[in-house]
Design a protein around this motif. Structure first.
Motif, PDB file in Angstrom:
ATOM      1  N   UNK A  32       0.854  -1.184   0.000  1.00  0.00           N
ATOM      2  CA  UNK A  32       0.000   0.000   0.000  1.00  0.00           C
ATOM      3  C   UNK A  32       0.894   1.239   0.000  1.00  0.00           C
ATOM      4  N   UNK A  33       1.051   1.863  -1.164  1.00  0.00           N
ATOM      5  CA  UNK A  33       1.916   3.033  -1.274  1.00  0.00           C
ATOM      6  C   UNK A  33       1.318   4.200  -0.494  1.00  0.00           C
ATOM      7  N   UNK A  34       2.111   4.792   0.393  1.00  0.00           N
ATOM      8  CA  UNK A  34       1.663   5.954   1.158  1.00  0.00           C
ATOM      9  C   UNK A  34       2.462   7.208   0.841  1.00  0.00           C
ATOM     10  N   UNK A  35       3.603   7.048   0.197  1.00  0.00           N
ATOM     11  CA  UNK A  35       4.406   8.193  -0.210  1.00  0.00           C
ATOM     12  C   UNK A  35       5.102   7.911  -1.524  1.00  0.00           C
ATOM     13  N   UNK A  36       5.283   8.950  -2.332  1.00  0.00           N
ATOM     14  CA  UNK A  36       5.961   8.809  -3.618  1.00  0.00           C
ATOM     15  C   UNK A  36       6.801  10.048  -3.886  1.00  0.00           C
ATOM     16  N   UNK A  37       7.899   9.861  -4.576  1.00  0.00           N
ATOM     17  CA  UNK A  37       8.758  10.981  -4.948  1.00  0.00           C
ATOM     18  C   UNK A  37       9.228  10.821  -6.377  1.00  0.00           C
ATOM     19  N   UNK A  38       9.474  11.961  -7.044  1.00  0.00           N
ATOM     20  CA  UNK A  38       9.875  11.929  -8.453  1.00  0.00           C
ATOM     21  C   UNK A  38      11.054  12.870  -8.677  1.00  0.00           C
ATOM     22  N   UNK A  39      12.084  12.318  -9.317  1.00  0.00           N
ATOM     23  CA  UNK A  39      13.285  13.073  -9.658  1.00  0.00           C
ATOM     24  C   UNK A  39      13.468  13.067 -11.179  1.00  0.00           C
ATOM     25  N   UNK A  40      14.445  13.827 -11.619  1.00  0.00           N
ATOM     26  CA  UNK A  40      14.749  13.929 -13.045  1.00  0.00           C
ATOM     27  C   UNK A  40      16.240  13.614 -13.253  1.00  0.00           C
ATOM     28  N   UNK A  41      16.612  12.326 -13.240  1.00  0.00           N
ATOM     29  CA  UNK A  41      18.032  11.984 -13.391  1.00  0.00           C
ATOM     30  C   UNK A  41      18.585  12.325 -14.764  1.00  0.00           C
ATOM     31  N   UNK A 134      14.490  10.944  -3.616  1.00  0.00           N
ATOM     32  CA  UNK A 134      14.920   9.617  -3.156  1.00  0.00           C
ATOM     33  C   UNK A 134      15.745   9.736  -1.884  1.00  0.00           C
ATOM     34  N   UNK A 135      16.656  10.702  -1.848  1.00  0.00           N
ATOM     35  CA  UNK A 135      17.492  10.894  -0.653  1.00  0.00           C
ATOM     36  C   UNK A 135      16.643  11.261   0.554  1.00  0.00           C
ATOM     37  N   UNK A 136      15.628  12.079   0.344  1.00  0.00           N
ATOM     38  CA  UNK A 136      14.769  12.501   1.448  1.00  0.00           C
ATOM     39  C   UNK A 136      13.922  11.332   1.967  1.00  0.00           C
ATOM     40  N   UNK A 137      13.307  10.576   1.060  1.00  0.00           N
ATOM     41  CA  UNK A 137      12.394   9.508   1.475  1.00  0.00           C
ATOM     42  C   UNK A 137      13.119   8.290   2.035  1.00  0.00           C
ATOM     43  N   UNK A 138      14.422   8.190   1.797  1.00  0.00           N
ATOM     44  CA  UNK A 138      15.185   7.030   2.295  1.00  0.00           C
ATOM     45  C   UNK A 138      16.147   7.411   3.408  1.00  0.00           C
ATOM     46  N   UNK A 139      15.908   8.536   4.071  1.00  0.00           N
ATOM     47  CA  UNK A 139      16.773   8.959   5.177  1.00  0.00           C
ATOM     48  C   UNK A 139      16.813   7.890   6.273  1.00  0.00           C
ATOM     49  N   UNK A 140      18.024   7.541   6.702  1.00  0.00           N
ATOM     50  CA  UNK A 140      18.172   6.518   7.726  1.00  0.00           C
ATOM     51  C   UNK A 140      17.589   6.966   9.063  1.00  0.00           C
ATOM     52  N   UNK A 141      17.607   8.268   9.319  1.00  0.00           N
ATOM     53  CA  UNK A 141      17.085   8.777  10.587  1.00  0.00           C
ATOM     54  C   UNK A 141      15.593   8.496  10.754  1.00  0.00           C
ATOM     55  N   UNK A 142      14.881   8.253   9.644  1.00  0.00           N
ATOM     56  CA  UNK A 142      13.434   8.000   9.695  1.00  0.00           C
ATOM     57  C   UNK A 142      13.109   6.560   9.312  1.00  0.00           C
ATOM     58  N   UNK A 143      14.109   5.671   9.388  1.00  0.00           N
ATOM     59  CA  UNK A 143      13.936   4.293   8.937  1.00  0.00           C
ATOM     60  C   UNK A 143      12.867   3.558   9.727  1.00  0.00           C
ATOM     61  N   UNK A 144      12.760   3.853  11.011  1.00  0.00           N
ATOM     62  CA  UNK A 144      11.793   3.155  11.856  1.00  0.00           C
ATOM     63  C   UNK A 144      10.432   3.854  11.894  1.00  0.00           C
TER      64      UNK A 144
END
Length: 358
Positions: A32-41, A134-144
């Protein structure tokens, strides 16, 4: 009568049997996706990132972050599907973020995709990220923690009780299509592994134009909507810092046509109470209160005119002056207004009344 009862029993039994044909899915077998982010590599390539909870049978919940690239949003979705165990659904999507690079190119193709999806609800919050999503949504500080719901609540809290002007998916789409108004979105930034709101992004249609510094958020919101319960601190007021609790503020817009050119007068009425004061001078007597009121009026007027100057300089109209002019002038010409707006005369009058001093 007996025939009627027999028919009723048959209908009830048929209905109950029919329920067995309705497919059911265990929540543990859904992503169940609750957050999404989009970048332009790359110039013609999206990178999509999805955040979803992973439910365990031991009643614990973890949060997974999956990312992939593609030329379209649907292609990104297909490639993400190849990386996950269960079917992806978006009915509980609460947050969508865009990198600044993508926002400069335009975010409407993504917004349009979500707008066409009947599963997307009105609770969706949008934001621009100063950096990569991607960097924001995968921050280790918010992993839990469920970072999608955390950021959704952060944005909602600051728009309901803080200085952030209210916006969400529905208001963005409305502002995008409204004649004579430009949309805005909050800006998120990572600072020392902590996420904060750092400014307000101004967009022309769906393209990022400029960022309003966060120090103007209080004034921005006061000009945009009826503002209640806000807390704001002013510097150098009677020799110290002054914190006010904004009980209520309300703006009124008047238009006067002069030789075919519109002139706007914005009257901002504010009622507030003093919560904290660090200066040496007393503020107990009525004459002291009046002195504070005049200084606050001067400061809010200064900030408001600087803010309006930013709008006009970048040719963006988040206040919707063009929309108000269209409602006022039956001969409204959008092309003419676009030429007039950067040089339109806009006055700001602030009336501050301090109700209590704590």
């Amino acid at each position: 009568m007996k025939n009627f009862l027999l028919l009723l029993i048959i209908c009830v039994v048929s209905s109950l049997n029919g329920c067995s044909f309705v497919p059911s899915t265990n929540v543990n077998e859904l992503n169940i996706i609750q957050g999404a982010g989009f970048d332009l590599p790359k110039p013609n390539q999206y990178r999509g990132t999805a955040v979803f909870p992973v439910f365990r049978f031991n009643e614990t919940t973890e949060f997974d972050v999956v990312s992939s690239t593609g030329e379209t949003i649907k292609k990104v979705r297909e490639k993400i599907d190849t990386q996950v165990r269960y079917r992806i659904i978006s009915g509980q999507l609460r947050l969508v973020t865009f990198s600044m690079e993508l926002a400069k190119k335009g975010i409407y193709p993504i917004i349009d995709t979500f707008n066409r999806d009947p599963a997307i609800g009105n609770l969706l919050q949008l934001a621009i990220v100063d950096g990569e999503t991607y960097d924001l949504l995968s921050l280790k500080a918010y992993k839990q923690e469920n970072i999608a719901l955390y950021l959704h609540d952060l944005l909602l809290h600051n728009s309901e009780y803080g200085p952030m002007p209210f916006t969400n998916f529905s208001t963005y789409v409305y502002q995008y299509f409204e004649i004579g108004r430009d949309p805005y979105l909050p800006v998120l930034k990572v600072d020392k592994d902590k996420i904060k709101i750092s400014g307000i992004a101004l967009l022309k249609y769906d393209k990022l134009v400029t960022i309003v510094p966060w120090k103007y958020a209080f004034t921005f919101k006061s000009l945009m909507e009826t503002y209640k319960q806000g807390l704001h601190t002013f510097n150098d007021i009677s020799g110290g810092y002054l914190a006010i609790d904004n009980v209520k503020s309300k703006s009124n817009y008047k238009i006067h046509m002069k030789k075919g050119n519109p002139e706007f007068t914005i009257t901002l009425k504010m009622n507030a109470r003093i919560q904290e004061y660090t200066g040496d001078k007393p503020i107990m007597l009525p004459k002291h209160i009046k002195e504070i009121e005049k200084k606050l009026e001067k400061q809010v007027t200064k900030d408001g005119l600087e803010l309006i100057s930013i709008f006009q300089k970048n040719n963006v109209d988040p206040l919707g002056l063009g929309s108000k002019l269209e409602a006022h002038d039956r001969n409204f010409d959008l092309k003419k207004w676009k030429k007039q707006y950067p040089h339109a005369k806009i006055k700001l009058k602030v009336n501050m009344e301090i109700l209590h001093t704590g």
